[in-house]
Design a protein around this motif. Structure first.
Motif, mmCIF file in Angstrom:
data_model
loop_
_atom_site.group_PDB
_atom_site.id
_atom_site.type_symbol
_atom_site.label_atom_id
_atom_site.label_comp_id
_atom_site.label_asym_id
_atom_site.label_seq_id
_atom_site.Cartn_x
_atom_site.Cartn_y
_atom_site.Cartn_z
ATOM 1 N N ALA A 257 0.792 -1.129 -0.099
ATOM 2 C CA ALA A 257 -0.092 -0.105 -0.106
ATOM 3 C C ALA A 257 0.901 1.152 -0.044
ATOM 4 O O ALA A 257 2.046 1.232 0.129
ATOM 5 N N LYS A 258 0.468 2.641 -0.245
ATOM 6 C CA LYS A 258 1.169 3.597 -0.055
ATOM 7 C C LYS A 258 1.314 3.904 1.460
ATOM 8 O O LYS A 258 0.615 3.775 2.610
ATOM 9 N N ALA A 259 2.751 3.855 1.803
ATOM 10 C CA ALA A 259 3.206 3.668 3.177
ATOM 11 C C ALA A 259 4.449 4.278 3.301
ATOM 12 O O ALA A 259 5.269 4.602 2.806
ATOM 13 N N GLU A 260 4.329 4.744 5.102
ATOM 14 C CA GLU A 260 5.474 5.472 5.471
ATOM 15 C C GLU A 260 6.051 4.393 6.600
ATOM 16 O O GLU A 260 5.342 4.325 7.510
ATOM 17 N N VAL A 261 7.338 3.972 6.575
ATOM 18 C CA VAL A 261 7.823 3.143 7.638
ATOM 19 C C VAL A 261 8.957 3.701 8.343
ATOM 20 O O VAL A 261 9.730 4.498 7.667
ATOM 21 N N PHE A 289 10.447 -0.889 17.761
ATOM 22 C CA PHE A 289 9.429 -1.329 16.979
ATOM 23 C C PHE A 289 9.284 -0.607 15.565
ATOM 24 O O PHE A 289 10.102 0.251 15.336
ATOM 25 N N LYS A 290 8.326 -1.216 14.794
ATOM 26 C CA LYS A 290 8.345 -0.681 13.353
ATOM 27 C C LYS A 290 7.262 0.248 13.413
ATOM 28 O O LYS A 290 5.838 -0.405 13.598
ATOM 29 N N SER A 291 7.288 1.381 13.170
ATOM 30 C CA SER A 291 5.933 2.376 12.947
ATOM 31 C C SER A 291 5.680 2.622 11.459
ATOM 32 O O SER A 291 6.478 2.946 10.833
ATOM 33 N N VAL A 292 4.164 2.095 11.315
ATOM 34 C CA VAL A 292 3.937 2.336 9.906
ATOM 35 C C VAL A 292 2.540 2.938 9.732
ATOM 36 O O VAL A 292 1.650 2.816 10.452
ATOM 37 N N ALA A 293 2.609 4.106 8.676
ATOM 38 C CA ALA A 293 1.494 4.704 8.449
ATOM 39 C C ALA A 293 0.937 4.361 6.816
ATOM 40 O O ALA A 293 1.891 4.572 6.143
ATOM 41 N N LYS A 294 -0.120 4.026 6.687
ATOM 42 C CA LYS A 294 -0.405 3.470 5.387
ATOM 43 C C LYS A 294 -1.849 4.020 4.751
ATOM 44 O O LYS A 294 -2.821 4.055 5.462
ATOM 45 N N TYR A 295 -1.816 3.619 3.605
ATOM 46 C CA TYR A 295 -3.279 4.165 2.772
ATOM 47 C C TYR A 295 -3.574 3.244 1.985
ATOM 48 O O TYR A 295 -2.749 3.139 0.655
#
Length: 604
Positions: A257-261, A289-295
């Motif tokens: 997906a469209k994501a920022e990791v 931890f891995k922080s992910v924001a996605k759409y």
């Protein structure tokens, strides 16, 4: 006051006017519904379990697509019932997807619905928290709990402040998963996930938490002074992204997906913030931890994730990971407590303090303290105004004293004008020599105005973004200090037997009592000095109070209360200080002159 001083004040006032005009002419647009809320077939992307740092290295578990079916209305639920929360947990996925805030209503109406924060899949505004384990080496997707797993609750019960609930699931291949959910007296959930390997081989898997939001919220204000959308803290660095920003992310193949990791080394959190409400995933503040924001644009789902380090378990081993979920109102006191006592790094920054945070934070802290003593936010705003005026009094004293001195020098300045004639350069030089001789600063009178600009916008920010002003009453008809004055000149402030019409974009024409008092207070403050001799400046200064009256009429009542109190105190201070220094402002004479003044053309 000479022409330069007048022009400086004029430029400052006009700057304020332009900024306020921006607030008025660029209001939040109406929300647009972009999808059918009844379209229930969705697809979520499970978090990637790797690369995630562990005590022994990294793991390379793969991204997997998790197909989520429509909400199973027959799936068992566990009730949530605390002093501040009500709702339920669906055993389909074990997700917290039904949550309301008991202490807050949608409107001031006593019969209004309480605020709903989380809603199940298939309902309007689907929004929920989901926990699970991403499969690694030795495991397939169906061997770990996900969005559609049906958990059991052996002990049943209701989730309360004193009674946690426990969910279990056996994958039938040697792995037994347990999830214990508890909640405190406010809005913080604790989620303890455990897995026991009773199988023969070694397996790897990574625990995660997800916040999923189907579509952009319908009540998003899209106002530049307020952040709404994704918010995250990563090792002390705050990151904000609106829903539009998330949709503009580049496609991330590893996330599907469209994501920022972001790889967080030890402390942080991630979630979604609304105007007054927030949901946030909070891993252990000492764990990476891995922080992910996605759409997911195909399904119009916004998602944030916290993926914790991969666990490798051989036969007989177990692993337990505990994380937290904040889901509730952005109450300053509660959030500060979670930050200071609970150790959640930078949690108070989840409230949008803006560029002037060095002013907005202490201003609100003082306002909150005053409200705790007085018990009324309106009177607390007035008390805050008094305190601010006391703090800046030394500067105001010097400014008004200088203005009084300028008045005393007025006869000499008139003589210099006569001598200089049309030679403006000679006039300016003579005035500067006079100022130097008499030790007068011609710009001193502008300092209080300049100082008010950051204070005004800081207070505007505080009143607009903080929950504590929402639905806060003051006196009589002012029942919500975060909203404009509801009274209207169009029905003589309730004297006529009909309600004032809704004028939409022209609401500023429906003046309330507070905006009128504001205009009068500004007008009276002007009358401490004679009108400028320049016709253009004279006209602008004459109209300025009434322009502000209309423009600020649509602002929050709390801000107008502050401005009225500030004008009143300024009038008293300036009048008193100028009297002490030998100049007696002729307020009534200036008022009379403003009504009797004629233009030069009329005199001719």
């Amino acid at each position: 006051m000479d022409d330069n001083n007048k022009n400086l004040i004029l430029a400052t006032v006009l700057s304020i006017f332009v900024l306020i005009g921006w607030f008025y002419f660029f209001p939040p647009p109406e929300p647009v519904i972009t999808e059918d809320p009844n379209a229930v077939t969705t697809t979520e992307t499970a978090p990637t379990a790797a690369p995630v740092a562990t005590a022994t290295g990294t793991s390379n578990a793969s991204t997997a697509a998790v197909t989520e079916t429509a909400e199973n209305t027959d799936a068992p639920r566990l009730k949530i019932d605390t002093a501040r929360l009500k709702g339920s947990i669906s055993l389909q996925g074990g997700r917290i997807d039904d949550l309301s805030l008991k202490n807050y209503r949608e409107t001031l109406d006593a019969d209004s619905d309480i605020v709903h924060l989380f809603n199940p899949t298939g309902s309007v505004g689907s929004y929920y928290a989901l926990y699970g384990w991403a499969p690694g080496a030795g495991l397939s997707l169906d061997q770990v709990p996900g969005a559609n797993t049906i958990w059991t609750a052996p002990s049943g019960g209701t989730l309360t402040e004193t009674n946690p609930v426990t969910l279990t699931w056996d994958n039938g291949n040697g792995l037994v998963f347990t999830r214990e959910i508890s909640v405190d007296e406010n809005y913080m959930f604790s989620v303890k996930q455990n897995v026991l390997n009773n199988g023969a081989g070694t397996v790897s898997l990574a625990p995660y938490g997800i916040l999923a939001r189907h579509g952009e919220p319908q009540d998003t204000k899209n106002f530049f002074i307020l952040h709404e959308g994704m918010i995250a803290m990563s090792d002390g660095e705050l990151t904000e992204a609106s829903y539009g920003d998330l949709a503009d992310y580049d496609f991330n193949a590893s996330e599907g997906a469209k994501a920022e990791v972001t790889q967080v080394s030890e402390a942080g959190w991630i979630g979604f913030t609304d105007h007054y409400w927030m949901a946030t995933l909070i891993p252990n503040q000492t764990s990476p931890f891995k922080s992910v924001a996605k759409y997911d644009e195909r399904r119009d789902i916004y998602q944030t994730e916290a993926v914790l380090p991969t666990q490798s378990l051989s036969n007989g081993q177990s692993a337990t990971v505990e994380t937290q979920l904040f889901a509730g109102a952005k109450e300053w006191a509660a959030i500060r407590e979670y930050q200071n006592a609970g150790g959640v790094l930078g949690f108070l920054d989840s409230i949008d303090w803006g560029w002037f945070f060095f002013l907005t934070k202490p201003i609100f802290a003082l306002l909150h303290w005053l409200n705790s003593i007085i018990g009324n936010m309106g009177w607390a705003i007035i008390a805050l105004t008094v305190i601010i005026k006391i703090i800046v009094f030394p500067l105001a004293y010097r400014s008004y004293a200088s203005m009084a001195k300028m008045k005393e020098l007025q006869p000499e300045m008139e003589k210099l004008k006569e001598k200089a004639g049309d030679d403006r350069q000679k006039m300016q030089q003579a005035m500067m020599e006079l100022y130097k001789k008499e030790k007068v600063n011609p710009a001193a009178g502008c300092l209080p105005i300049l100082l008010q600009i950051p204070i005004f916008f800081s207070l505007y920010k505080v009143i607009f973004v903080t929950l504590e002003l929402r639905h806060a009453p003051w006196v009589g008809w002012i029942t919500d200090l975060s909203a404009p004055d509801p009274s209207s000149i169009l029905n003589l402030f309730g004297a006529l037997p009909y309600a004032a019409p809704d004028l939409g974009l022209f609401a500023f024409l429906s003046l309330g009592i507070l905006p009128i008092l504001l205009g009068v207070s500004m007008w009276l403050q002007q009358k401490l000095n004679p009108a400028p001799t320049d016709p253009t400046q004279q006209m602008i200064f004459a109209w300025m109070p009434w322009i502000f009256m209309f423009m600020l009429g649509t602002f929050a009542s709390g801000l107008v209360v502050y401005w009225i109190a500030n004008n009143t105190i300024t009038f008293i201070q300036q009048y008193s200080i100028m009297r002490i220094h030998g100049y007696k402002p002729d307020v009534f004479g200036n008022i009379k002159a403003s009504f009797n003044r004629k233009s030069k053309a009329e005199e001719k």
